[in-house]
Each structure stands twice: as structure tokens, then as C-alpha cells.
Scaffold this motif. Structure first.
Motif, PDB file in Angstrom:
ATOM      1  N   GLY A 202       0.811  -1.215   0.000  1.00 35.63           N
ATOM      2  CA  GLY A 202       0.000   0.000   0.000  1.00 35.63           C
ATOM      3  C   GLY A 202       0.837   1.254   0.000  1.00 35.63           C
ATOM      4  N   TYR A 203       0.188   2.360   0.236  1.00 35.73           N
ATOM      5  CA  TYR A 203       0.815   3.659   0.210  1.00 35.73           C
ATOM      6  C   TYR A 203       0.919   4.207   1.627  1.00 35.73           C
ATOM      7  N   GLU A 204       2.105   4.684   1.987  1.00 33.46           N
ATOM      8  CA  GLU A 204       2.276   5.228   3.327  1.00 33.46           C
ATOM      9  C   GLU A 204       1.432   6.484   3.521  1.00 33.46           C
ATOM     10  N   GLN A 205       1.109   7.181   2.428  1.00 31.77           N
ATOM     11  CA  GLN A 205       0.257   8.355   2.531  1.00 31.77           C
ATOM     12  C   GLN A 205      -1.114   7.986   3.087  1.00 31.77           C
ATOM     13  N   ALA A 206      -1.563   6.744   2.832  1.00 26.65           N
ATOM     14  CA  ALA A 206      -2.852   6.299   3.355  1.00 26.65           C
ATOM     15  C   ALA A 206      -2.858   6.332   4.877  1.00 26.65           C
ATOM     16  N   VAL A 207      -1.704   6.051   5.504  1.00 28.61           N
ATOM     17  CA  VAL A 207      -1.603   6.105   6.957  1.00 28.61           C
ATOM     18  C   VAL A 207      -1.873   7.527   7.442  1.00 28.61           C
ATOM     19  N   ASN A 208      -1.283   8.507   6.779  1.00 33.89           N
ATOM     20  CA  ASN A 208      -1.497   9.903   7.174  1.00 33.89           C
ATOM     21  C   ASN A 208      -2.973  10.264   7.146  1.00 33.89           C
ATOM     22  N   ASN A 209      -3.677   9.815   6.106  1.00 36.63           N
ATOM     23  CA  ASN A 209      -5.101  10.121   5.984  1.00 36.63           C
ATOM     24  C   ASN A 209      -5.905   9.500   7.126  1.00 36.63           C
TER      25      ASN A 209
END
Length: 240
Positions: A202-209
Motif C-alpha cells: 500500500g501507500y504510506e500516505q494512506a496512513v497519514n489520511n
């Protein structure tokens, strides 16, 4: 259970799965699928995002609201990261972009089911990178408290000042990870593993969201959070 409105694609995929000795039931719209799910409980649901009568996203929301615990893999022709993040936030277990092979699909299904069987969540002994013997002992405790927050692992429930919070599965896993190991700094990659599992790419940016939404739900200030604090250049930590 395969819910897909494109007839040729649906029939081809269903045939490939049946050739691998899986029982498959097909539906071409979301409303038919919802009626079936009202009385039946398939183990795996392959759900297209864009369906006639009732789209896949709305059907997914209804399923999780009804506490239907089937493995749900969303399928879509879109590569938009926002679509992927939305579906995972709503409780999908994985997301596949068309075209894909039956071999890849089966690998994803097995990966999700392995995570469910071993309970690959923060504090579980299978997640070696995130736990210690002490953490495993703490994870057997039914309730974890931190200030105004209470997380009940057995009932899958989170309360703020005694009021029930409506968290997605991913948000619950993230909060469990934080509360079970307070003041530990987690990288975004570690949190991605904790929330989605090690087999998920997945995308680490998804964690930020997800962190942003989780902060709002637990009453944390976005500008100066009390509990989920950003560690610049590293990740996040939880202050009880």
C-alpha cells in the motif's frame, strides 16, 4: 460471491475460480447482492466498485454496518489512490485493479484469510516487528485505557468519555497499536503493516489520511494533538 456487472469479465473470472475448485455465485448488480447477503453469508465477496442499482461502495458500507464479516476484496478499473483509500477505510480487506489474473486474486484471498486466522493486529504474537513478550501479555487484557479513551479488544469497541466512537476497522487497529504500546514511535511502514497486514502493498500516505481522521474522532487537535503526536521524519507516537 462475485458481484460484477460486466458479463464477459464476470463469467471468465468465475470460470477460472471454479477451475480451481471454488464454489462461486454470481450477481450483476448491487441490489441482487444485498438481497442475497440479507440471508446468506459467503466467506469471500469480490465486489466491483461501480455497479447498477446499488454501487459497490454503498454495498460495502451496508455490509460492515450489518457486521457481515466476510472477506471483501474490492475490484475496480480505476487506479485512483483515493478510491483505494476510501474502500479500505470503509472496511474492505483488499483492493484489486483490473485487469488481474486469477492467480493474483487467489493469492490476495489467501493473504487476507491468513491475516484473519492469526489475528494479525497490533499486539498479536504473529506480528514480530510490533510486539514483545510484555506486549503480548498486555494484549490479552480486555480493556486498555488512556485518559478519556477506553478500547475494548474483546467487544471491538472504543469509547471517549463513555460515549461510543464509530471507528472503521483500520482506525481501530491503528488505535489499538498506539494504545497497547504508548510512547513507542512507529514508522508509517510499521503502521501500514499493523493496520493492513504484511502481505498488503500500500501507500504510506494512506496512513497519514487515517491518522488525520482518527485524531478528529478521538477529540485530538489536528494542530496540537494530545494523544497521537507526529515525530517529524519518523512517524507517530501515542501519549496516554
Amino acid at each position: 460471491m462475485l458481484v460484477e456487472d460486466l458479463k464477459d469479465f464476470r463469467q471468465l473470472l468465475a470460470a477460472q475460480l471454479r477451475n480451481r475448485h471454488l464454489e462461486v455465485i454470481e450477481f450483476e448488480d448491487g441490489l441482487q447482492a444485498k438481497r442475497f447477503l440479507s440471508t446468506e453469508r459467503p466467506s469471500v465477496v469480490l465486489l466491483d466498485m461501480n455497479l447498477p442499482l446499488l454501487d459497490g461502495v454503498e454495498l460495502l458500507k451496508w455490509m460492515r454496518g450489518e457486521d457481515i464479516q466476510a472477506t471483501v476484496i474490492m475490484i475496480s478499473g480505476s487506479e485512483d489512490e483515493l478510491d483505494r483509500v476510501l474502500c479500505l477505510e470503509l472496511g474492505a480487506d483488499d483492493f484489486l485493479v483490473k485487469p488481474f489474473s486469477a492467480r493474483e486474486l487467489l493469492a490476495r484471498i489467501r493473504a487476507v484469510q491468513r491475516r484473519r486466522q492469526v489475528g494479525l493486529q497490533p499486539g498479536n504474537p504473529s506480528s514480530k516487528a510490533l510486539t514483545t513478550e510484555k506486549d503480548n501479555q498486555a494484549a490479552t487484557t480486555r480493556q486498555i485505557r488512556a485518559g478519556r479513551l477506553m478500547l475494548d479488544t474483546e467487544r471491538h469497541r472504543v469509547e471517549l468519555d463513555g460515549q461510543l466512537l464509530e471507528l472503521t476497522t483500520i482506525e481501530f487497529r491503528l488505535l489499538h497499536c498506539f494504545m497497547s504500546q504508548p510512547q513507542r514511535v512507529f514508522s508509517r511502514a510499521q503502521l501500514l503493516d499493523a493496520a493492513w497486514g504484511r502481505d498488503y502493498v500500500g501507500y504510506e500516505q494512506a496512513v497519514n489520511n487515517h491518522i488525520l481522521r482518527l485524531r478528529r474522532k478521538i477529540g485530538d487537535s489536528v494542530e496540537a494533538p494530545l494523544h497521537i503526536q507526529t515525530v517529524k521524519g519518523v512517524g507517530y507516537r501515542f501519549e496516554p
